[in-house]
Design a protein around this motif. Sequence first.
Motif, PDB file in Angstrom:
ATOM      1  N   GLY A 166       0.741  -1.139  -0.002  1.00  0.00           N
ATOM      2  CA  GLY A 166       0.150   0.018   0.041  1.00  0.00           C
ATOM      3  C   GLY A 166       0.796   1.213  -0.025  1.00  0.00           C
ATOM      4  N   VAL A 167       0.083   2.292   0.136  1.00  0.00           N
ATOM      5  CA  VAL A 167       0.902   3.767  -0.256  1.00  0.00           C
ATOM      6  C   VAL A 167       1.616   3.909   0.867  1.00  0.00           C
ATOM      7  N   GLU A 168       1.511   3.479   2.302  1.00  0.00           N
ATOM      8  CA  GLU A 168       2.159   3.837   3.397  1.00  0.00           C
ATOM      9  C   GLU A 168       3.465   3.163   3.465  1.00  0.00           C
ATOM     10  N   GLU A 169       3.261   1.878   2.922  1.00  0.00           N
ATOM     11  CA  GLU A 169       4.318   1.085   3.079  1.00  0.00           C
ATOM     12  C   GLU A 169       5.370   1.467   2.006  1.00  0.00           C
ATOM     13  N   LEU A 170       4.852   1.892   0.719  1.00  0.00           N
ATOM     14  CA  LEU A 170       5.807   2.481  -0.169  1.00  0.00           C
ATOM     15  C   LEU A 170       6.566   3.441   0.217  1.00  0.00           C
TER      16      LEU A 170
ATOM     17  N   PHE B  76      14.174   4.740  -7.983  1.00  0.00           N
ATOM     18  CA  PHE B  76      14.212   4.754  -9.374  1.00  0.00           C
ATOM     19  C   PHE B  76      12.804   3.847  -9.917  1.00  0.00           C
ATOM     20  N   ARG B  77      13.021   2.752  -9.415  1.00  0.00           N
ATOM     21  CA  ARG B  77      11.737   1.676  -9.704  1.00  0.00           C
ATOM     22  C   ARG B  77      10.292   1.945  -9.018  1.00  0.00           C
ATOM     23  N   THR B  78      10.360   2.694  -8.197  1.00  0.00           N
ATOM     24  CA  THR B  78       8.972   3.153  -7.532  1.00  0.00           C
ATOM     25  C   THR B  78       8.673   4.609  -7.798  1.00  0.00           C
ATOM     26  N   TRP B  79       9.222   5.282  -8.667  1.00  0.00           N
ATOM     27  CA  TRP B  79       8.865   6.615  -9.207  1.00  0.00           C
ATOM     28  C   TRP B  79       8.325   6.690 -10.508  1.00  0.00           C
ATOM     29  N   HIS B  80       7.324   7.221 -10.672  1.00  0.00           N
ATOM     30  CA  HIS B  80       6.321   7.118 -12.069  1.00  0.00           C
ATOM     31  C   HIS B  80       7.256   7.813 -12.890  1.00  0.00           C
ATOM     32  N   PRO B  81       7.522   7.209 -14.158  1.00  0.00           N
ATOM     33  CA  PRO B  81       8.275   7.689 -15.136  1.00  0.00           C
ATOM     34  C   PRO B  81       8.102   9.058 -15.735  1.00  0.00           C
ATOM     35  N   ARG B  82       6.815   9.488 -15.598  1.00  0.00           N
ATOM     36  CA  ARG B  82       6.479  10.753 -16.099  1.00  0.00           C
ATOM     37  C   ARG B  82       6.965  11.598 -15.126  1.00  0.00           C
ATOM     38  N   THR B  83       7.067  11.733 -13.953  1.00  0.00           N
ATOM     39  CA  THR B  83       7.526  12.658 -13.011  1.00  0.00           C
ATOM     40  C   THR B  83       8.899  12.528 -12.291  1.00  0.00           C
ATOM     41  N   ARG B  84       9.600  11.294 -12.778  1.00  0.00           N
ATOM     42  CA  ARG B  84      11.153  10.727 -12.231  1.00  0.00           C
ATOM     43  C   ARG B  84      11.996  11.833 -12.867  1.00  0.00           C
TER      44      ARG B  84
ATOM     45  N   VAL C 100      -2.769   9.113   6.128  1.00  0.00           N
ATOM     46  CA  VAL C 100      -2.662   8.137   5.021  1.00  0.00           C
ATOM     47  C   VAL C 100      -4.114   8.151   4.232  1.00  0.00           C
ATOM     48  N   VAL C 101      -4.655   8.192   3.074  1.00  0.00           N
ATOM     49  CA  VAL C 101      -5.578   7.939   2.269  1.00  0.00           C
ATOM     50  C   VAL C 101      -5.054   6.980   1.070  1.00  0.00           C
ATOM     51  N   GLN C 102      -5.972   6.061   0.974  1.00  0.00           N
ATOM     52  CA  GLN C 102      -5.782   5.051   0.091  1.00  0.00           C
ATOM     53  C   GLN C 102      -7.079   4.396  -0.505  1.00  0.00           C
ATOM     54  N   GLU C 103      -7.331   4.484  -1.931  1.00  0.00           N
ATOM     55  CA  GLU C 103      -8.308   3.926  -2.608  1.00  0.00           C
ATOM     56  C   GLU C 103      -7.506   2.944  -3.457  1.00  0.00           C
ATOM     57  N   ASP C 104      -8.429   2.248  -4.380  1.00  0.00           N
ATOM     58  CA  ASP C 104      -8.112   1.072  -5.212  1.00  0.00           C
ATOM     59  C   ASP C 104      -6.832   1.483  -5.891  1.00  0.00           C
ATOM     60  N   THR C 105      -6.843   2.510  -6.620  1.00  0.00           N
ATOM     61  CA  THR C 105      -5.602   2.809  -7.449  1.00  0.00           C
ATOM     62  C   THR C 105      -4.767   4.167  -7.236  1.00  0.00           C
ATOM     63  N   ASP C 106      -5.154   4.788  -5.993  1.00  0.00           N
ATOM     64  CA  ASP C 106      -4.438   5.825  -5.916  1.00  0.00           C
ATOM     65  C   ASP C 106      -4.482   6.211  -4.455  1.00  0.00           C
TER      66      ASP C 106
ATOM     67  N   GLY D 137       1.227  -0.799 -13.624  1.00  0.00           N
ATOM     68  CA  GLY D 137       1.513  -2.010 -13.644  1.00  0.00           C
ATOM     69  C   GLY D 137       1.528  -3.002 -12.710  1.00  0.00           C
ATOM     70  N   GLY D 138       0.416  -2.960 -11.901  1.00  0.00           N
ATOM     71  CA  GLY D 138      -0.007  -3.676 -10.569  1.00  0.00           C
ATOM     72  C   GLY D 138       0.898  -3.083  -9.404  1.00  0.00           C
ATOM     73  N   ARG D 139       1.570  -2.190  -9.401  1.00  0.00           N
ATOM     74  CA  ARG D 139       2.516  -1.797  -8.167  1.00  0.00           C
ATOM     75  C   ARG D 139       2.285  -0.575  -8.073  1.00  0.00           C
ATOM     76  N   TRP D 140       2.268   0.045  -6.679  1.00  0.00           N
ATOM     77  CA  TRP D 140       2.309   1.108  -6.442  1.00  0.00           C
ATOM     78  C   TRP D 140       3.700   2.124  -6.626  1.00  0.00           C
ATOM     79  N   VAL D 141       3.362   3.209  -7.370  1.00  0.00           N
ATOM     80  CA  VAL D 141       4.560   4.233  -7.519  1.00  0.00           C
ATOM     81  C   VAL D 141       4.324   5.694  -6.978  1.00  0.00           C
ATOM     82  N   TYR D 142       5.360   6.354  -6.557  1.00  0.00           N
ATOM     83  CA  TYR D 142       5.336   7.577  -6.327  1.00  0.00           C
ATOM     84  C   TYR D 142       4.918   8.454  -7.491  1.00  0.00           C
ATOM     85  N   VAL D 143       4.054   9.748  -7.421  1.00  0.00           N
ATOM     86  CA  VAL D 143       3.953  10.317  -8.649  1.00  0.00           C
ATOM     87  C   VAL D 143       4.638  11.641  -8.332  1.00  0.00           C
ATOM     88  N   GLU D 144       3.906  12.236  -7.451  1.00  0.00           N
ATOM     89  CA  GLU D 144       4.541  13.662  -7.152  1.00  0.00           C
ATOM     90  C   GLU D 144       3.850  14.157  -5.570  1.00  0.00           C
TER      91      GLU D 144
END
Length: 130
Positions: free
Chosen positions: A34-38, A55-63, A83-89, A117-124
């Motif tokens: 989940g987002v807190e663990e990431l 690198f692996r956990t940063w969205h390529p658009r904002t990395r 912490v606020v977590q929904e299904d995909t964000d 891609g099925g994994r949590w990533v940091y966006v911004e």
Amino acid sequence: MSVLGPASACPCGSGLPYDACCGPLHRNERAADGVEELMRSRYSAYVVGASDHLFRTWHPRTRPLDLTPDENLVWTGLEVVDVVQEDTDGVVEFRAHWTWNDQTGALHERSRFEVRGGRWVYVEGDTRDT
């Protein structure tokens, strides 16, 4: 990368040993649940120098192109505020405490994450005044 012993306390402040917490994520043995663990694993990655995890956990658009850490910056503690977590964000608000040269401070940020891609990533993130 600085390697912590298996029984060393995890830098993320979870109270768990590194190998039962962020270590497996840094070694890419599993993905964050989940987002807190990431977010905690990303903070710990800054502490131990696991830039491949960042690198692996940063969205390529904002990395950023360069993830080279500042050698004078030392991360000294993490405080998760919300912490606020929904299904995909999700969103994690935190304060990451630091020392730099002889100064101390905290990065107060509200970070946004999403599933890619099925994994949590940091966006911004949006920084806050502390």
